[in-house]
Scaffold this motif. Structure first.
Motif, short mmCIF file in Angstrom:
data_model
loop_
_atom_site.label_atom_id
_atom_site.label_comp_id
_atom_site.label_asym_id
_atom_site.label_seq_id
_atom_site.Cartn_x
_atom_site.Cartn_y
_atom_site.Cartn_z
N LEU A 75 -52.23 32.81 -28.51
CA LEU A 75 -50.96 32.20 -28.90
C LEU A 75 -49.76 32.54 -28.13
CD1 LEU A 75 -51.57 33.23 -32.79
CD2 LEU A 75 -51.31 30.94 -31.83
N GLU A 76 -49.76 33.51 -27.54
CA GLU A 76 -48.62 34.11 -26.56
C GLU A 76 -48.82 33.02 -25.37
OE1 GLU A 76 -48.94 38.13 -26.04
OE2 GLU A 76 -47.45 38.40 -27.95
N ALA A 77 -50.04 32.63 -25.11
CA ALA A 77 -50.09 31.65 -24.05
C ALA A 77 -49.79 30.23 -24.28
CB ALA A 77 -51.72 31.84 -23.12
N GLY A 78 -49.51 29.90 -25.52
CA GLY A 78 -49.32 28.70 -25.96
C GLY A 78 -50.31 27.75 -26.28
N LEU A 79 -51.54 28.45 -26.67
CA LEU A 79 -52.85 27.57 -27.07
C LEU A 79 -52.89 27.68 -28.75
CD1 LEU A 79 -54.71 29.07 -24.04
CD2 LEU A 79 -54.36 26.34 -24.55
N PRO A 80 -53.38 26.72 -29.36
CA PRO A 80 -53.72 26.74 -30.72
C PRO A 80 -55.15 27.49 -30.74
CG PRO A 80 -53.14 24.55 -30.04
CD PRO A 80 -53.20 25.18 -28.63
N GLU A 137 -46.67 30.28 -36.52
CA GLU A 137 -45.65 29.53 -37.05
C GLU A 137 -44.61 29.76 -36.06
OE1 GLU A 137 -45.17 31.23 -41.03
OE2 GLU A 137 -46.90 30.33 -41.63
N GLN A 138 -43.97 30.74 -35.59
CA GLN A 138 -42.91 31.01 -34.41
C GLN A 138 -43.19 30.13 -33.15
OE1 GLN A 138 -42.92 35.26 -33.89
NE2 GLN A 138 -42.44 35.92 -35.77
N ARG A 139 -44.42 30.16 -32.62
CA ARG A 139 -44.92 29.15 -31.56
C ARG A 139 -44.98 27.50 -31.94
NH1 ARG A 139 -45.59 32.35 -27.00
NH2 ARG A 139 -44.69 34.37 -27.40
N GLY A 140 -45.20 27.46 -33.22
CA GLY A 140 -45.49 26.05 -33.75
C GLY A 140 -46.67 25.62 -33.13
N LEU A 141 -47.85 26.56 -33.34
CA LEU A 141 -49.14 26.16 -32.98
C LEU A 141 -50.11 26.47 -34.25
CD1 LEU A 141 -49.00 28.74 -29.63
CD2 LEU A 141 -49.11 26.19 -29.97
N LEU A 142 -51.10 25.68 -33.97
CA LEU A 142 -52.15 25.72 -34.98
C LEU A 142 -53.11 27.10 -35.04
CD1 LEU A 142 -54.81 23.19 -36.25
CD2 LEU A 142 -55.62 25.22 -35.25
N LEU A 143 -53.08 27.58 -36.06
CA LEU A 143 -54.12 28.90 -36.26
C LEU A 143 -55.04 28.60 -37.41
CD1 LEU A 143 -54.94 31.74 -35.41
CD2 LEU A 143 -53.12 32.65 -36.96
N SER A 144 -56.24 28.57 -37.36
CA SER A 144 -57.07 28.30 -38.46
C SER A 144 -58.35 29.48 -38.41
CB SER A 144 -57.77 26.83 -38.23
OG SER A 144 -58.45 26.56 -39.44
N VAL A 145 -58.92 29.54 -39.50
CA VAL A 145 -60.01 30.60 -39.62
C VAL A 145 -61.26 29.77 -40.03
CG1 VAL A 145 -60.82 32.62 -40.62
CG2 VAL A 145 -58.26 32.35 -40.29
N PHE A 146 -62.26 29.98 -39.45
CA PHE A 146 -63.65 29.16 -39.57
C PHE A 146 -64.26 30.02 -41.00
CE2 PHE A 146 -68.24 28.66 -38.24
CZ PHE A 146 -68.22 27.22 -38.35
N GLN A 147 -64.04 29.49 -41.89
CA GLN A 147 -64.69 29.85 -43.20
C GLN A 147 -65.55 28.54 -43.63
OE1 GLN A 147 -64.48 32.46 -44.91
NE2 GLN A 147 -62.93 33.58 -44.36
N ASN A 148 -66.75 28.09 -42.73
CA ASN A 148 -67.75 27.30 -42.81
C ASN A 148 -68.13 27.17 -44.20
OD1 ASN A 148 -69.01 29.77 -41.78
ND2 ASN A 148 -70.69 28.27 -42.05
#
Length: 354
Positions: free
Chosen positions: A89-94, A116-127
């Motif tokens: 996230l700090e590198a700017g990557l979803p 949220e601060q970086r405006g980036l997607l963060l999702s958890v793999f709950q398959n």
């Protein structure tokens, strides 16, 4: 974004090779660009399956060329999830992170804040939200065919009397091993999705197998804010497997045996395509009242096809179109609230109010 979204996959063990890589490769609009692993045998395995894939020896190589990637998937051991997700996230990557996203709910919420601060997607793999039995049960509940659900029993049981070794069975607190955080992450998430927030948690966790260090036979009871009671069982020592679901309502009950077939298919090398996720009618669950399905009671309910590919399709849509991610870190944090309460309950022999 134009062109396929380029994915960097960190880790090529069980999670990376069996689940993430095949599903990424099968998703329209995604391409598996780079796999992070230094193990020669794993590189060869990945190269055979994905001839155009590139390799990196460490995640730092991905951060150094962040402009060449559109998504990072973290499928490495549990203890690395938070530091790697933070770095991405700090590198700017979803980021997509395998479950459990963190060892504590506070860490999960910290990652959510950063994303949220970086405006980036963060999702958890709950398959397991896309298991065939879960999709079928959810549809039955939404149609009101059970009436008011009163009790939800969910079992993820195995018969593995011999230890396999590895960090998943480690007793080191930093590893977050044991079934509470492994299979427990799935069954708790499913219960919360179906029946809403937990208000009270009671748990029993045992170490049954000789030489084992982490819990391998665990029970969790949840009281939901809406009044439903969930009884969740995860075990590696179940000599006789119970029903995957037994759900009791004011009108009818639903009983389903057997696991969703998608994991077994992926392990055997099958890939998503026509007929994916379907199971034979001999494994369908039964809906009825007054008699056990094992003695002929109830009506068979056709299982909806399982659909793990839907997860990464939703991730791709979120990145391209700004739609909500399929599973949020805050949803994962709510499940971790329950897992932390369960750990405390099992340790102290008390019920924990949330």
């Amino acid at each position: 974004m134009t062109g396929p979204l380029r994915v960097g996959l960190v880790g090529y063990g069980l999670a990376g090779s069996v689940f993430h890589a095949p599903l990424i490769a099968a998703t329209e609009g995604l391409v598996l660009d780079t796999v992070v692993t230094s193990a020669p045998e794993r590189r060869q395995q990945a190269r055979t399956a994905y001839p155009d894939v590139r390799f990196a020896a460490s995640p730092d190589e991905l951060w150094a060329r962040a402009d060449e990637l559109d998504l990072i998937v973290i499928a490495s051991p549990n203890k690395t999830h938070v530091p790697l997700a933070t770095a991405a996230l700090e590198a700017g990557l979803p980021v997509v992170v395998d479950k459990p996203v963190a060892g504590t709910a506070a860490e999960a919420r910290g990652l959510a804040d950063l994303a949220e601060q970086r405006g980036l997607l963060l999702s958890v793999f709950q398959n397991r939200r896309w298991d065939n039995d879960f999709l079928t049960l959810r549809a039955l509940i939404e149609r009101g065919e059970l009436g008011d659900v009163q009790r939800f029993e969910s079992r993820f049981e195995r018969w593995r009397p011999q230890l396999k070794g590895g960090w998943r069975e480690s007793g080191d607190p930093e590893e977050f091993g044991g079934l509470l955080y492994d299979l427990g992450s799935h069954v708790v998430d499913q219960a919360l999705v179906l029946f809403g927030p937990a208000t009270r948690v009671y748990a029993e966790a045992d170490v049954r197998r000789e030489g084992a260090e982490a819990d391998d036979d665990t029970f969790i009871a949840i009281t939901h804010a809406g009044g439903v009671r969930s009884h969740l069982y995860v075990s590696a020592t179940a000599a006789q497997l119970g029903p995957r679901f037994r759900v009791l309502g004011s009108r009818a009950g639903y009983v389903k045996y057997g696991l969703d077939p998608q994991e077994a298919a992926l392990r055997e090398g099958a890939r998503p395509g026509p007929g994916w996720g379907a199971e034979p009618d001999t494994l369908w669950g039964a809906l009825g009242a007054g008699e056990s399905p094992l003695t002929g009671g109830g009506t068979p309910v056709p299982s909806l096809p399982g659909d793990y590919p839907a997860y990464y399709a939703a991730v791709a849509a979120a990145l391209r179109d700004g739609t909500p991610p399929p599973v949020t870190a805050r949803e994962a944090a709510a499940a971790l609230d329950v897992l932390e309460a369960a750990r405390r309950s099992a340790r102290d022999g008390v019920a924990v109010t949330l």
